[in-house]
Design a protein around this motif. Structure first.
Motif, PDB file in Angstrom:
ATOM      1  N   ALA A 150      34.492  26.462  63.328  1.00 25.47           N
ATOM      2  CA  ALA A 150      35.568  27.326  62.852  1.00 25.47           C
ATOM      3  C   ALA A 150      36.810  26.529  62.491  1.00 25.47           C
ATOM      4  O   ALA A 150      37.639  26.982  61.699  1.00 25.47           O
ATOM      5  N   GLY A 151      36.937  25.326  63.071  1.00 20.29           N
ATOM      6  CA  GLY A 151      38.062  24.466  62.744  1.00 20.29           C
ATOM      7  C   GLY A 151      37.815  23.589  61.537  1.00 20.29           C
ATOM      8  O   GLY A 151      38.718  22.889  61.079  1.00 20.29           O
ATOM      9  N   LEU A 152      36.589  23.633  61.009  1.00 16.51           N
ATOM     10  CA  LEU A 152      36.237  22.840  59.837  1.00 16.51           C
ATOM     11  C   LEU A 152      36.255  23.657  58.553  1.00 16.51           C
ATOM     12  O   LEU A 152      36.426  23.114  57.467  1.00 16.51           O
ATOM     13  N   SER A 158      39.307  35.102  61.329  1.00 15.47           N
ATOM     14  CA  SER A 158      39.242  34.050  62.354  1.00 15.47           C
ATOM     15  C   SER A 158      40.363  33.040  62.202  1.00 15.47           C
ATOM     16  O   SER A 158      40.221  31.879  62.596  1.00 15.47           O
ATOM     17  N   ALA A 159      41.478  33.476  61.653  1.00 13.01           N
ATOM     18  CA  ALA A 159      42.579  32.549  61.401  1.00 13.01           C
ATOM     19  C   ALA A 159      43.105  31.910  62.673  1.00 13.01           C
ATOM     20  O   ALA A 159      43.389  30.710  62.706  1.00 13.01           O
ATOM     21  N   VAL A 160      43.234  32.696  63.736  1.00  8.92           N
ATOM     22  CA  VAL A 160      43.805  32.178  64.971  1.00  8.92           C
ATOM     23  C   VAL A 160      42.863  31.158  65.619  1.00  8.92           C
ATOM     24  O   VAL A 160      43.257  30.032  65.928  1.00  8.92           O
ATOM     25  N   TYR A 161      41.614  31.531  65.818  1.00  8.28           N
ATOM     26  CA  TYR A 161      40.668  30.629  66.463  1.00  8.28           C
ATOM     27  C   TYR A 161      40.425  29.387  65.608  1.00  8.28           C
ATOM     28  O   TYR A 161      40.361  28.264  66.121  1.00  8.28           O
ATOM     29  N   GLY A 162      40.316  29.579  64.297  1.00 10.76           N
ATOM     30  CA  GLY A 162      40.121  28.443  63.403  1.00 10.76           C
ATOM     31  C   GLY A 162      41.268  27.460  63.473  1.00 10.76           C
ATOM     32  O   GLY A 162      41.066  26.241  63.501  1.00 10.76           O
ATOM     33  N   ALA A 163      42.495  27.984  63.535  1.00 10.59           N
ATOM     34  CA  ALA A 163      43.664  27.106  63.640  1.00 10.59           C
ATOM     35  C   ALA A 163      43.671  26.359  64.967  1.00 10.59           C
ATOM     36  O   ALA A 163      44.023  25.173  65.023  1.00 10.59           O
ATOM     37  N   ASN A 164      43.281  27.041  66.046  1.00  8.45           N
ATOM     38  CA  ASN A 164      43.180  26.384  67.356  1.00  8.45           C
ATOM     39  C   ASN A 164      42.257  25.175  67.285  1.00  8.45           C
ATOM     40  O   ASN A 164      42.591  24.079  67.756  1.00  8.45           O
ATOM     41  N   LYS A 165      41.081  25.386  66.724  1.00 10.71           N
ATOM     42  CA  LYS A 165      40.086  24.322  66.720  1.00 10.71           C
ATOM     43  C   LYS A 165      40.402  23.239  65.702  1.00 10.71           C
ATOM     44  O   LYS A 165      40.077  22.058  65.912  1.00 10.71           O
ATOM     45  N   ALA A 166      41.054  23.609  64.609  1.00 18.03           N
ATOM     46  CA  ALA A 166      41.519  22.582  63.669  1.00 18.03           C
ATOM     47  C   ALA A 166      42.542  21.679  64.353  1.00 18.03           C
ATOM     48  O   ALA A 166      42.576  20.460  64.129  1.00 18.03           O
ATOM     49  N   ALA A 167      43.377  22.272  65.216  1.00 10.59           N
ATOM     50  CA  ALA A 167      44.334  21.473  65.984  1.00 10.59           C
ATOM     51  C   ALA A 167      43.615  20.504  66.907  1.00 10.59           C
ATOM     52  O   ALA A 167      44.011  19.339  67.037  1.00 10.59           O
ATOM     53  N   ILE A 168      42.545  20.973  67.550  1.00 14.58           N
ATOM     54  CA  ILE A 168      41.774  20.109  68.444  1.00 14.58           C
ATOM     55  C   ILE A 168      41.184  18.928  67.670  1.00 14.58           C
ATOM     56  O   ILE A 168      41.187  17.782  68.131  1.00 14.58           O
ATOM     57  N   PRO A 191      30.753  22.598  67.943  1.00 13.69           N
ATOM     58  CA  PRO A 191      29.562  23.458  67.944  1.00 13.69           C
ATOM     59  C   PRO A 191      29.678  24.565  66.900  1.00 13.69           C
ATOM     60  O   PRO A 191      30.776  25.015  66.542  1.00 13.69           O
ATOM     61  N   GLY A 192      28.506  24.994  66.439  1.00 13.55           N
ATOM     62  CA  GLY A 192      28.422  26.265  65.746  1.00 13.55           C
ATOM     63  C   GLY A 192      28.172  27.336  66.794  1.00 13.55           C
ATOM     64  O   GLY A 192      28.497  27.157  67.973  1.00 13.55           O
ATOM     65  N   PRO A 193      27.594  28.463  66.412  1.00 11.98           N
ATOM     66  CA  PRO A 193      27.286  29.501  67.403  1.00 11.98           C
ATOM     67  C   PRO A 193      26.365  28.960  68.494  1.00 11.98           C
ATOM     68  O   PRO A 193      25.424  28.215  68.216  1.00 11.98           O
ATOM     69  N   ILE A 194      26.685  29.326  69.744  1.00 14.71           N
ATOM     70  CA  ILE A 194      25.918  28.858  70.902  1.00 14.71           C
ATOM     71  C   ILE A 194      25.329  30.063  71.624  1.00 14.71           C
ATOM     72  O   ILE A 194      25.958  31.126  71.694  1.00 14.71           O
ATOM     73  N   ASP A 247      25.551  22.194  64.986  1.00 16.02           N
ATOM     74  CA  ASP A 247      25.734  23.513  64.383  1.00 16.02           C
ATOM     75  C   ASP A 247      24.513  24.054  63.650  1.00 16.02           C
ATOM     76  O   ASP A 247      24.606  25.050  62.930  1.00 16.02           O
ATOM     77  N   GLY A 248      23.353  23.388  63.823  1.00 10.60           N
ATOM     78  CA  GLY A 248      22.162  23.875  63.141  1.00 10.60           C
ATOM     79  C   GLY A 248      22.235  23.766  61.631  1.00 10.60           C
ATOM     80  O   GLY A 248      21.446  24.397  60.914  1.00 10.60           O
TER      81      GLY A 248
END
Length: 253
Positions: A150-152, A158-168, A191-194, A247-248
Protein backbone atom coordinates in the motif's frame (compact mmCIF):
# COMPACT_ATOMS: atom_id res chain seq x y z
CA UNK A 1 10.53 -29.05 18.76
CA UNK A 2 13.99 -27.51 19.02
CA UNK A 3 15.01 -24.50 16.92
CA UNK A 4 15.65 -25.58 13.34
CA UNK A 5 18.46 -23.11 12.77
CA UNK A 6 20.85 -20.98 14.79
CA UNK A 7 21.65 -18.14 12.38
CA UNK A 8 20.60 -15.67 15.05
CA UNK A 9 22.06 -17.44 18.08
CA UNK A 10 23.14 -14.99 20.75
CA UNK A 11 21.17 -12.10 19.29
CA UNK A 12 18.36 -10.29 21.01
CA UNK A 13 15.31 -9.08 19.11
CA UNK A 14 12.43 -6.74 19.88
CA UNK A 15 9.30 -7.20 17.78
CA UNK A 16 6.65 -4.54 18.28
CA UNK A 17 3.03 -5.54 17.91
CA UNK A 18 3.87 -9.21 18.39
CA UNK A 19 0.88 -10.39 20.41
CA UNK A 20 -1.23 -11.04 17.31
CA UNK A 21 -1.24 -11.51 13.56
CA UNK A 22 1.99 -11.17 11.62
CA UNK A 23 3.93 -10.10 14.70
CA UNK A 24 3.44 -13.48 16.36
CA UNK A 25 4.80 -15.28 13.32
CA UNK A 26 7.82 -12.95 13.17
CA UNK A 27 8.58 -13.44 16.87
CA UNK A 28 8.36 -17.22 16.55
CA UNK A 29 10.48 -17.28 13.39
CA UNK A 30 13.26 -15.20 14.99
CA UNK A 31 13.20 -17.43 18.07
CA UNK A 32 13.33 -20.57 15.91
CA UNK A 33 16.53 -19.20 14.38
CA UNK A 34 18.10 -18.76 17.80
CA UNK A 35 17.31 -15.19 18.86
CA UNK A 36 16.07 -14.23 22.30
CA UNK A 37 12.83 -12.41 21.43
CA UNK A 38 11.18 -9.62 23.37
CA UNK A 39 7.50 -9.88 22.53
CA UNK A 40 5.63 -6.60 22.88
CA UNK A 41 2.02 -5.46 22.77
CA UNK A 42 -0.83 -4.20 24.91
CA UNK A 43 -2.32 -7.53 26.00
CA UNK A 44 -0.43 -9.33 28.76
CA UNK A 45 -2.34 -12.58 28.38
CA UNK A 46 -1.70 -12.82 24.66
CA UNK A 47 1.92 -11.77 25.11
CA UNK A 48 2.57 -14.40 27.75
CA UNK A 49 0.97 -17.01 25.47
CA UNK A 50 3.32 -16.11 22.60
CA UNK A 51 6.33 -16.41 24.90
CA UNK A 52 5.05 -19.76 26.18
CA UNK A 53 4.76 -21.02 22.59
CA UNK A 54 8.30 -19.84 21.84
CA UNK A 55 9.68 -21.65 24.88
CA UNK A 56 7.72 -24.82 24.20
CA UNK A 57 9.35 -24.91 20.75
CA UNK A 58 12.81 -24.68 22.29
CA UNK A 59 13.38 -20.94 21.97
CA UNK A 60 13.50 -18.18 24.55
CA UNK A 61 11.97 -14.79 25.07
CA UNK A 62 10.13 -12.42 27.36
CA UNK A 63 7.05 -10.21 27.20
CA UNK A 64 7.07 -6.45 27.69
CA UNK A 65 3.76 -4.60 27.70
CA UNK A 66 3.61 -1.38 25.65
CA UNK A 67 1.01 0.91 24.12
CA UNK A 68 2.80 2.57 21.21
CA UNK A 69 -0.10 4.92 20.69
CA UNK A 70 0.67 6.60 24.02
CA UNK A 71 3.51 8.77 22.75
CA UNK A 72 7.22 9.22 23.26
CA UNK A 73 7.32 8.41 26.98
CA UNK A 74 5.78 4.99 26.32
CA UNK A 75 8.25 4.39 23.49
CA UNK A 76 11.20 5.21 25.73
CA UNK A 77 9.84 2.93 28.44
CA UNK A 78 9.54 0.08 25.94
CA UNK A 79 13.13 0.53 24.79
CA UNK A 80 14.43 0.54 28.37
CA UNK A 81 12.29 -2.44 29.42
CA UNK A 82 13.27 -4.47 26.35
CA UNK A 83 16.96 -3.89 27.05
CA UNK A 84 16.49 -4.80 30.70
CA UNK A 85 14.68 -8.02 29.73
CA UNK A 86 17.24 -9.11 27.16
CA UNK A 87 20.51 -7.40 28.01
CA UNK A 88 20.48 -5.38 24.80
CA UNK A 89 18.75 -5.24 21.43
CA UNK A 90 20.53 -6.43 18.27
CA UNK A 91 17.43 -6.72 16.07
CA UNK A 92 14.50 -4.32 16.01
CA UNK A 93 11.41 -5.21 14.00
CA UNK A 94 9.08 -2.24 13.69
CA UNK A 95 5.90 -4.23 13.08
CA UNK A 96 3.17 -2.63 15.21
CA UNK A 97 0.47 -0.98 13.11
CA UNK A 98 -3.11 0.15 13.31
CA UNK A 99 -5.19 -0.73 10.27
CA UNK A 100 -7.88 1.60 9.00
CA UNK A 101 -10.59 0.01 6.91
CA UNK A 102 -10.73 1.50 3.38
CA UNK A 103 -12.44 4.84 3.93
CA UNK A 104 -13.09 7.85 1.67
CA UNK A 105 -10.78 10.71 2.56
CA UNK A 106 -13.65 13.00 3.51
CA UNK A 107 -14.92 10.45 6.05
CA UNK A 108 -11.64 10.02 7.96
CA UNK A 109 -11.82 11.90 11.25
CA UNK A 110 -8.98 13.97 12.64
CA UNK A 111 -8.77 11.65 15.64
CA UNK A 112 -8.49 8.57 13.40
CA UNK A 113 -5.72 10.31 11.50
CA UNK A 114 -3.84 11.10 14.70
CA UNK A 115 -4.34 7.59 16.11
CA UNK A 116 -3.13 5.79 13.00
CA UNK A 117 -0.14 8.03 12.42
CA UNK A 118 0.73 7.82 16.12
CA UNK A 119 1.21 4.05 16.04
CA UNK A 120 2.27 3.54 12.43
CA UNK A 121 4.64 6.48 11.91
CA UNK A 122 5.53 8.30 15.13
CA UNK A 123 6.19 5.17 17.20
CA UNK A 124 8.69 3.46 14.86
CA UNK A 125 10.43 6.78 14.28
CA UNK A 126 10.80 7.46 18.00
CA UNK A 127 11.73 3.88 18.89
CA UNK A 128 14.41 3.76 16.21
CA UNK A 129 15.71 7.09 17.42
CA UNK A 130 16.25 5.54 20.84
CA UNK A 131 17.53 2.08 19.88
CA UNK A 132 19.62 2.69 16.76
CA UNK A 133 22.21 4.82 18.58
CA UNK A 134 22.43 2.13 21.27
CA UNK A 135 23.04 -0.46 18.55
CA UNK A 136 25.82 1.73 17.18
CA UNK A 137 27.34 2.00 20.66
CA UNK A 138 27.32 -1.81 21.13
CA UNK A 139 28.93 -2.44 17.75
CA UNK A 140 26.04 -2.92 15.34
CA UNK A 141 22.59 -4.33 14.75
CA UNK A 142 19.78 -4.68 12.26
CA UNK A 143 16.42 -3.00 11.87
CA UNK A 144 13.62 -4.46 9.78
CA UNK A 145 10.60 -2.25 9.17
CA UNK A 146 7.27 -3.72 8.11
CA UNK A 147 5.96 -1.66 5.25
CA UNK A 148 3.28 -2.62 2.74
CA UNK A 149 2.50 -2.72 -0.93
CA UNK A 150 0.00 0.00 0.00
CA UNK A 151 3.01 2.26 0.46
CA UNK A 152 4.27 1.47 -3.04
CA UNK A 153 1.09 2.18 -4.98
CA UNK A 154 -1.80 4.40 -3.99
CA UNK A 155 -5.40 3.21 -3.98
CA UNK A 156 -8.69 4.97 -3.47
CA UNK A 157 -9.92 4.81 0.10
CA UNK A 158 -6.46 3.89 1.42
CA UNK A 159 -4.81 7.29 1.50
CA UNK A 160 -4.07 7.21 5.22
CA UNK A 161 -2.64 3.70 5.42
CA UNK A 162 -0.74 4.13 2.15
CA UNK A 163 0.86 7.33 3.43
CA UNK A 164 1.83 5.58 6.68
CA UNK A 165 3.61 2.80 4.85
CA UNK A 166 5.21 5.12 2.30
CA UNK A 167 6.69 6.93 5.30
CA UNK A 168 8.06 3.63 6.62
CA UNK A 169 9.71 2.95 3.26
CA UNK A 170 11.23 6.43 3.26
CA UNK A 171 12.46 5.97 6.83
CA UNK A 172 14.11 2.73 5.74
CA UNK A 173 16.20 4.40 3.06
CA UNK A 174 17.07 7.41 5.21
CA UNK A 175 18.06 5.29 8.19
CA UNK A 176 20.12 2.96 6.02
CA UNK A 177 22.16 5.97 4.93
CA UNK A 178 22.30 7.39 8.45
CA UNK A 179 23.15 4.28 10.44
CA UNK A 180 24.66 1.89 7.89
CA UNK A 181 28.14 3.42 8.06
CA UNK A 182 28.05 2.80 11.81
CA UNK A 183 27.22 -0.91 11.63
CA UNK A 184 23.41 -0.87 11.73
CA UNK A 185 21.68 -2.27 8.66
CA UNK A 186 18.14 -1.07 7.95
CA UNK A 187 15.74 -2.72 5.50
CA UNK A 188 12.02 -3.27 5.11
CA UNK A 189 9.56 -5.93 4.06
CA UNK A 190 6.50 -4.84 2.10
CA UNK A 191 3.82 -7.53 2.38
CA UNK A 192 0.77 -7.74 0.21
CA UNK A 193 -2.40 -9.24 1.70
CA UNK A 194 -1.58 -11.74 4.45
CA UNK A 195 -3.70 -14.61 5.71
CA UNK A 196 -4.38 -13.26 9.21
CA UNK A 197 -7.68 -12.79 11.05
CA UNK A 198 -7.33 -8.99 10.82
CA UNK A 199 -6.67 -9.06 7.10
CA UNK A 200 -9.74 -11.24 6.63
CA UNK A 201 -11.83 -8.15 7.34
CA UNK A 202 -10.53 -6.75 4.04
CA UNK A 203 -11.37 -9.87 2.01
CA UNK A 204 -14.06 -8.27 -0.15
CA UNK A 205 -11.88 -5.23 -0.80
CA UNK A 206 -8.87 -7.21 -2.04
CA UNK A 207 -10.66 -10.09 -3.81
CA UNK A 208 -10.56 -8.47 -7.28
CA UNK A 209 -6.81 -7.89 -6.99
CA UNK A 210 -6.08 -11.41 -5.75
CA UNK A 211 -7.65 -12.83 -8.88
CA UNK A 212 -5.02 -11.00 -10.94
CA UNK A 213 -1.96 -11.91 -8.88
CA UNK A 214 0.57 -14.35 -10.35
CA UNK A 215 0.24 -16.40 -7.13
CA UNK A 216 -3.59 -16.07 -7.03
CA UNK A 217 -3.47 -16.07 -3.21
CA UNK A 218 -2.55 -14.17 -0.08
CA UNK A 219 0.82 -14.69 1.58
CA UNK A 220 1.05 -16.68 4.79
CA UNK A 221 2.47 -15.00 7.91
CA UNK A 222 5.29 -17.54 7.81
CA UNK A 223 6.29 -16.51 4.27
CA UNK A 224 6.55 -12.87 5.32
CA UNK A 225 8.39 -13.85 8.52
CA UNK A 226 10.99 -15.75 6.50
CA UNK A 227 11.85 -12.53 4.66
CA UNK A 228 12.22 -10.71 7.98
CA UNK A 229 14.57 -13.39 9.34
CA UNK A 230 16.64 -13.26 6.16
CA UNK A 231 17.07 -9.49 6.33
CA UNK A 232 17.94 -9.71 10.05
CA UNK A 233 20.56 -12.39 9.46
CA UNK A 234 24.14 -12.33 8.19
CA UNK A 235 22.87 -13.80 4.92
CA UNK A 236 21.83 -10.21 4.13
CA UNK A 237 25.08 -8.69 5.41
CA UNK A 238 25.52 -6.27 2.50
CA UNK A 239 21.86 -5.42 1.96
CA UNK A 240 20.98 -1.88 3.03
CA UNK A 241 17.91 0.27 2.40
CA UNK A 242 15.93 -2.38 0.51
CA UNK A 243 12.14 -2.62 0.53
CA UNK A 244 11.55 -6.32 -0.17
CA UNK A 245 8.05 -7.11 -1.46
CA UNK A 246 6.43 -10.35 -0.35
CA UNK A 247 3.21 -9.91 -2.24
CA UNK A 248 2.50 -12.83 -4.56
CA UNK A 249 3.40 -10.61 -7.50
CA UNK A 250 1.20 -7.64 -6.53
CA UNK A 251 3.86 -5.20 -7.79
CA UNK A 252 3.81 -6.91 -11.19
CA UNK A 253 0.08 -6.40 -11.83
Amino acid sequence: MSPKDTRLAGRRALVTGSTGGLGVAIAKALAADGAFVVVSGRDNTRGDAVVADIRSAGGDGSFVAADLGAGGAATNQLADAAIEASGGIDILVNNAATLLMPTPTADVTEQELRDVFGVNVFAPFLLTGVLAPRMVAQGGGTIVNIGSVAGLRGAGGSAVYGANKAAIHSFTQSWADEYGPHGVRVNAVAPGPIGTDRQAEFADHIAPTLSRLPSRRVSTPEEVSAAVVFLASDAAANIHGVVLSVDGGWAAT
